[in-house]
Design an enzyme around this catalytic site. Structure first.
Site, PDB file in Angstrom:
ATOM      1  N   LYS A 147      11.307 -10.608  -0.884  1.00  0.00           N
ATOM      2  CA  LYS A 147      11.417  -9.690   0.365  1.00  0.00           C
ATOM      3  C   LYS A 147       9.727  -9.056   0.488  1.00  0.00           C
ATOM      4  CE  LYS A 147      14.777  -6.025   0.190  1.00  0.00           C
ATOM      5  NZ  LYS A 147      15.505  -5.255  -0.467  1.00  0.00           N
TER       6      LYS A 147
HETATM    7  O1  LIG Z   1      17.311  -4.263   1.256  1.00  0.00           O
HETATM    8  C1  LIG Z   1      17.857  -3.450   0.936  1.00  0.00           C
HETATM    9  C2  LIG Z   1      17.186  -2.022   1.044  1.00  0.00           C
HETATM   10  O2  LIG Z   1      16.071  -1.941   0.102  1.00  0.00           O
HETATM   11  C3  LIG Z   1      18.097  -0.905   0.893  1.00  0.00           C
HETATM   12  O3  LIG Z   1      19.102  -0.819   1.714  1.00  0.00           O
HETATM   13  C4  LIG Z   1      17.607   0.549   1.152  1.00  0.00           C
HETATM   14  O4  LIG Z   1      18.323   1.377   0.949  1.00  0.00           O
HETATM   15  P1  LIG Z   1      18.007   2.986   0.548  1.00  0.00           P
HETATM   16  O5  LIG Z   1      17.630   3.512   1.884  1.00  0.00           O
HETATM   17  O6  LIG Z   1      19.559   3.733   0.271  1.00  0.00           O
HETATM   18  O7  LIG Z   1      17.439   3.182  -0.528  1.00  0.00           O
END
Ligand SMILES: O=C[C@H](O)[C@H](O)COP(=O)(O)O
Ligand SMILES: O=P(O)(O)OC[C@H]1O[C@](O)(CO)[C@@H](O)[C@@H]1O
EC number: 2.2.1.2
Length: 920
Positions: A147
């Site tokens: 990521k």
């Molecule tokens: O890849 C996924 C993201 O990191 C995640 O969905 C973020 O979610 P949040 O906004 O609930 O922290």
């Protein structure tokens, strides 16, 4: 987390629409419990994402990982929090990837697991690329995605990583602008790749965070009730617009060339899809964004809710695009700048992951400290049937108050009340504390002279030079500090070779003698004093003395204006003096942090401390083991080390041999034999393995395990870094002192050394002192040698040992030939062997040879030196000195009823000798 039981659940229906549900969650028990596997089977779950906040909750918020952290720290107590985190995360991600691997094999685009680069690299292109490559290699699974955030600096990293075939999940995307840049980076990256087919990527578009921020801004402006939309409408509209753009790019001409080459589209991934506002449906952002070729990653609660009451109403992501456009227009009209919203969110998003990441590091640091404080002692003792005797000994010592009595300097632990050289030889007990002050003075001196010298040569014998030799060989000199070497051979070839090697004007000599009267040491000093005096009017600048206050050497040093005189505590004997100026001055001169050495020794002292009851006292436990094993016939302590620690056994050898080898008993240290399998050894061995963390090699471990399994006691000691040498020095000093009490000897004197010294003095004064009338066989006199060898070996007793005493100039080649010789002796007779250069061994194993168990056989090797060197200020040469020492010791051995074969060798005859032994 309940799981679905039927095939027609909403979770499966989503799949039928061409969307993949991934789980936005990870923790070790998810895989260990089989839950992830069940979700794949029952909910058609297709992938998994993690982020720093998720790992913070999993690792920081539970004790689930404590065992794994303890295991890491046992292996390497210095492991930092970031490394611990990475190893835990990599392990979890791997397990998840392996569980999802069948999905990946089947689909090529799903079954993937995402691991995020450090949020602190969000604005560092190169750092991101490096870390992504490292994580990619560390996880080593094709169904991994790294990521990377869609920041300005992240975009080029994304392109580069994709071009290298690394799968990327682009995170922290909030706007159409972000989407555009990311999609273009994907196309560029794939076009640069050798083979674009098989590269998997998703573009993670955050939803609920947009809703929240818009709601906040509407509220701040008092517009909440004045408009016909809310934050969630904006967030959904924003995502749907991104999907429209996705279709244009990936189903249009832009992607045509790559499509032809078999590349996958970069699917939009709806992230941040748990509903944060409790007044809204908890499945809102799942139901509203269903679409072909998309992914929705949801946390467990949202998954449960969706399975329970979610509705799948077809391709909702393309619903009502006109309204979506209208909502975005209205937002602009009421003065809320969506670009500003999304840029703010991206910047805040980096922060939002950095905070939990830092919190996790703090939690891990705390755990690290807590676990390290309770780490098991890095020594392990496998004693087999001897365990009971050792436990009984420790119990007896507890009853006798052994530990407290040792610290009270009670001589009756070893001998009678008024035995000399006893209570005034226990100063080593508190050196780790008592030396602290002098250590600062020594370091200041070392730092002040470092620029003046390239070499430091310690002139001294036995306990006055063995610790410096270990430090000099185990540590590398710090930057700009000189090398430290030791001269402890009186062989004229060795002395002259060293003198020729040194740039004397850049050399500092440390003259080291506790008594100040040791002949070898004074002879070296006189030789080099003379040589340096030929170069300078102030030769004293090149000399430092280490000695006891009031010694003859102190007087010489003061008379000749030595650069410094370091006085050692008088209540510490030579072989216990590693942590006095004898060891510390040379160590400091090469830039070793001697306060750190004392601290490490302090750790051992704490484990052997005043009144720590015997069973919990690590030094006493070692002593009880060494003593009981020797009493039971396991009296050959055989050392094995990892490469960096090769020099350490020579120090152990003196400590053990000179302390315990007396009154016809003692422990025989075996420091120079190569390790062999169980067949090579009798029932008299104990193996001690010192290894530097990370240096253990498979062969050694396997051989030691085989020896252990064959019933040989094995003691293993891990050093986490080189400074732990001091901890082990202290532990073994305590252990050997305590073993002396088991054996019933007085460990602090060396009664038989004096006899050899006296006989050497007499030999020097005698007309034939060079030993010409001592029976000597020439190595090239084959028949005689064969016969004498046969007679000599014929007296070998398998519980005894064979000692090779080489009065030869030390060199790597000679050491290798001598090692081969002792190996031949061991393999032919099954006996343990010792090996030492004369006269060095006289100050180490020499005491044991004459005073220890009377079952040693000795092979004395002498040669005819090439060089001859008069010792200035005396009436003898080095050649005469070494010859007299060999003769004197030969006589001392005979007087002690030991069998000695003396052979005159030359450069080639060591190999012949080994062959002759093997031929028998
Ligand atoms: O890849 C996924 C993201 O990191 C995640 O969905 C973020 O979610 P949040 O906004 O609930 O922290
Ligand atoms: O420091 P000194 O007095 O020169 O002694 C050197 C060595 O000689 C011995 O006294 C006898 O071998 C050792 O114990 C000691 O380490």
């Amino acid at each position: 987390m309940p799981t679905a039981q039927t095939a027609d659940t909403p979770t499966r229906a989503v799949r039928a629409e061409g969307q993949s549900l991934w789980l936005d969650y990870i923790r070790r028990s998810l895989m260990e419990s089989g839950q992830l596997e069940r979700l794949v089977e029952e909910d058609a779950l297709r992938g998994l994402t993690s982020n720093p906040a998720i790992f913070e909750k999993a690792i920081g918020g539970s004790s689930e990982y404590d065992d794994a952290i303890t295991a890491f720290l046992t292996e390497d107590p210095s492991m930092d929090a970031a490394t611990i985190y990475e190893r835990l995360a990599v392990e979890d991600i791997r397990r998840a990837a392996d569980t999802l691997r069948p999905v990946y094999e089947e689909t090529g685009v799903d079954g993937v697991v995402s691991l995020e680069v450090s949020p602190h690299l969000a604005h560092d292109t190169e750092g991101t690329i490096e870390e992504a490559r490292r994580l990619w290699d560390a996880v080593g699974r094709p169904n991994l995605m790294i990521k990377v955030p869609a920041t300005e600096e992240g975009i080029p990293a994304i392109e580069q990583l994709l071009s290298e075939g690394i799968n990327v999940n682009v995170t922290l995307m909030f706007s159409l602008g972000h989407y555009e840049k990311v999609a273009q980076a994907y196309l560029r990256g794939l076009r640069r790749a050798d083979d674009p087919s098989g590269i998997v990527s998703v573009a993670s578009f955050f939803v609920s965070r947009v809703a929240r921020e818009v709601d906040t801004r509407l509220d701040e402006r008092g517009l909440t009730d004045a408009v016909d939309f809310d934050g969630s409408d904006v967030a959904i509209a924003n995502a749907r617009m991104a999907y429209r753009r996705f279709e244009e790019i990936f189903h249009g001409d832009d992607f045509a060339d790559l499509r032809e080459q078999g590349a996958f589209v970069q699917r939009p991934l709806w992230a941040s899809t748990s509903t944060k506002d409790p007044t809204r449906s908890d499945v809102l952002y799942v139901e509203s964004l269903i679409g072909e070729q998309t992914v929705n990653t949801i946390p467990p609660d949202t998954l449960d809710a969706f399975r329970d009451h979610g509705t799948v109403a077809g391709q909702t992501v393309t619903d009502d695009l006109d309204r979506a456009e209208a909502v975005l227009r209205r937002l602009d009209e009421v003065g809320i700048d969506l670009d500003d919203v999304t840029e703010t969110l991206q910047a805040r998003g980096v922060e939002k992951f950095a905070t939990p990441f830092d919190d996790l590091m703090d939690v891990l640091e705390e755990k690290r400290e807590e676990i390290t404080a309770h780490l098991p002692d890095p020594i392990s003792l496998h004693l087999h049937e001897h365990e009971t005797a050792v436990a009984e000994r420790l119990d007896a010592w507890r009853e006798d108050d052994f530990a407290c009595r040792m610290w009270r300097r009670d001589p009756t632990l070893w001998a009678d009340e008024d035995t000399p050289e006893l209570t005034n030889r226990l100063g080593w007990l508190d050196l780790p504390e008592s030396m602290q002050e002098q250590a600062a003075e020594i370091t200041a001196f070392a730092d002040s002279v470092t620029g003046d010298f390239d070499d430091v040569v310690v002139l001294g014998m036995g306990g006055s030079s063995l610790a410096p030799d270990v430090f000099g060989r185990v540590f590398d000199p710090a930057d700009g500090y000189p090398d430290v070497t030791v001269l402890d051979s009186t062989h004229p070839d060795a002395v002259t070779a060293l003198a020729d090697d040194l740039a004397l004007e850049r050399t500092l000599f440390v003259v080291a003698s506790k008594s100040g009267t040791t002949t070898e040491t004074l002879s070296f000093f006189r030789y080099f004093w003379d040589r340096v005096s030929g170069l300078t009017d102030t030769p004293g600048d090149h000399f430092v003395a280490n000695t006891d206050p009031g010694s003859n050497l102190e007087e010489i040093a003061e008379d000749r204006d030595f650069r410094a005189v370091f006085r050692a505590p008088t209540d510490v004997g030579g072989r216990y003096s590693a942590l006095t100026p004898f060891g510390l001055v040379p160590a400091a001169l090469m830039g070793v942090d001697i306060e750190q050495l004392l601290d490490r020794a302090w750790a051992a002292e704490a484990g052997s401390d005043f009144c720590v009851a015997a069973p919990n006292n690590s030094g006493l436990e070692l002593g009880a083991a060494l003593g009981e094993l020797a009493t039971a016939g396991r009296d050959k302590v055989t050392f094995v080390t990892s490469p960096t620690l090769e020099a350490f056994p020579a120090w152990q050898e003196q400590l053990i041999a000179e302390s315990t080898g007396k009154d016809d008993t003692g422990i025989v240290p075996v420091a120079d034999e190569p390790l062999a399998g169980p067949g090579a050894y009798g029932e008299d061995r104990v193996f001690v393995y010192f290894y530097l963390h990370g240096e253990q090699d498979r062969d050694t471990i396997e051989t030691l395990s085989a020896l252990d399994e064959a019933g040989h006691p094995v003691i293993s000691v891990r050093l986490d870094d080189r400074y732990d040498l001091a901890r082990e020095m202290y532990r073994w000093e305590m252990g050997v002192a305590a073993a002396g009490a088991v054996l019933g000897i007085h460990p602090f004197n060396q009664p038989n050394v004096e006899a050899a010294k006296r006989l050497a003095r007499e030999a020097m004064q005698a007309e034939n002192g060079t030993g010409s009338d001592t029976h000597t066989v020439a190595a090239d006199d084959h028949d005689v040698l064969e016969q004498e060898l046969a007679d000599w070996l014929g007296t070998a007793d398998e519980t005894g040992y064979l000692g090779v005493q080489a009065y030869l100039p030390p060199s790597d080649e000679t050491t290798a030939a001598l090692t081969d010789l002792v190996t031949a002796l061991r393999d032919t007779t099954g006996c343990a062997t010792t090996l030492g250069y004369g006269p060095r061994f006289l100050h180490s194993t020499g005491q044991l040879h004459k005073g220890g168990p009377p079952n040693g056989l000795f092979l004395q090797l002498v040669d005819t030196p090439d060089a001859t060197g008069p010792v200035p200020e005396t009436d003898y040469t080095f050649e005469e000195l070494i010859a007299a020492q060999a003769t004197g010791d030969h006589q001392a051995l005979r007087e002690a009823d030991r069998t000695v074969l003396r052979v005159r060798v030359d450069d080639d005859s060591l190999g012949d000798l080994a062959e002759a032994i093997r031929a028998r």
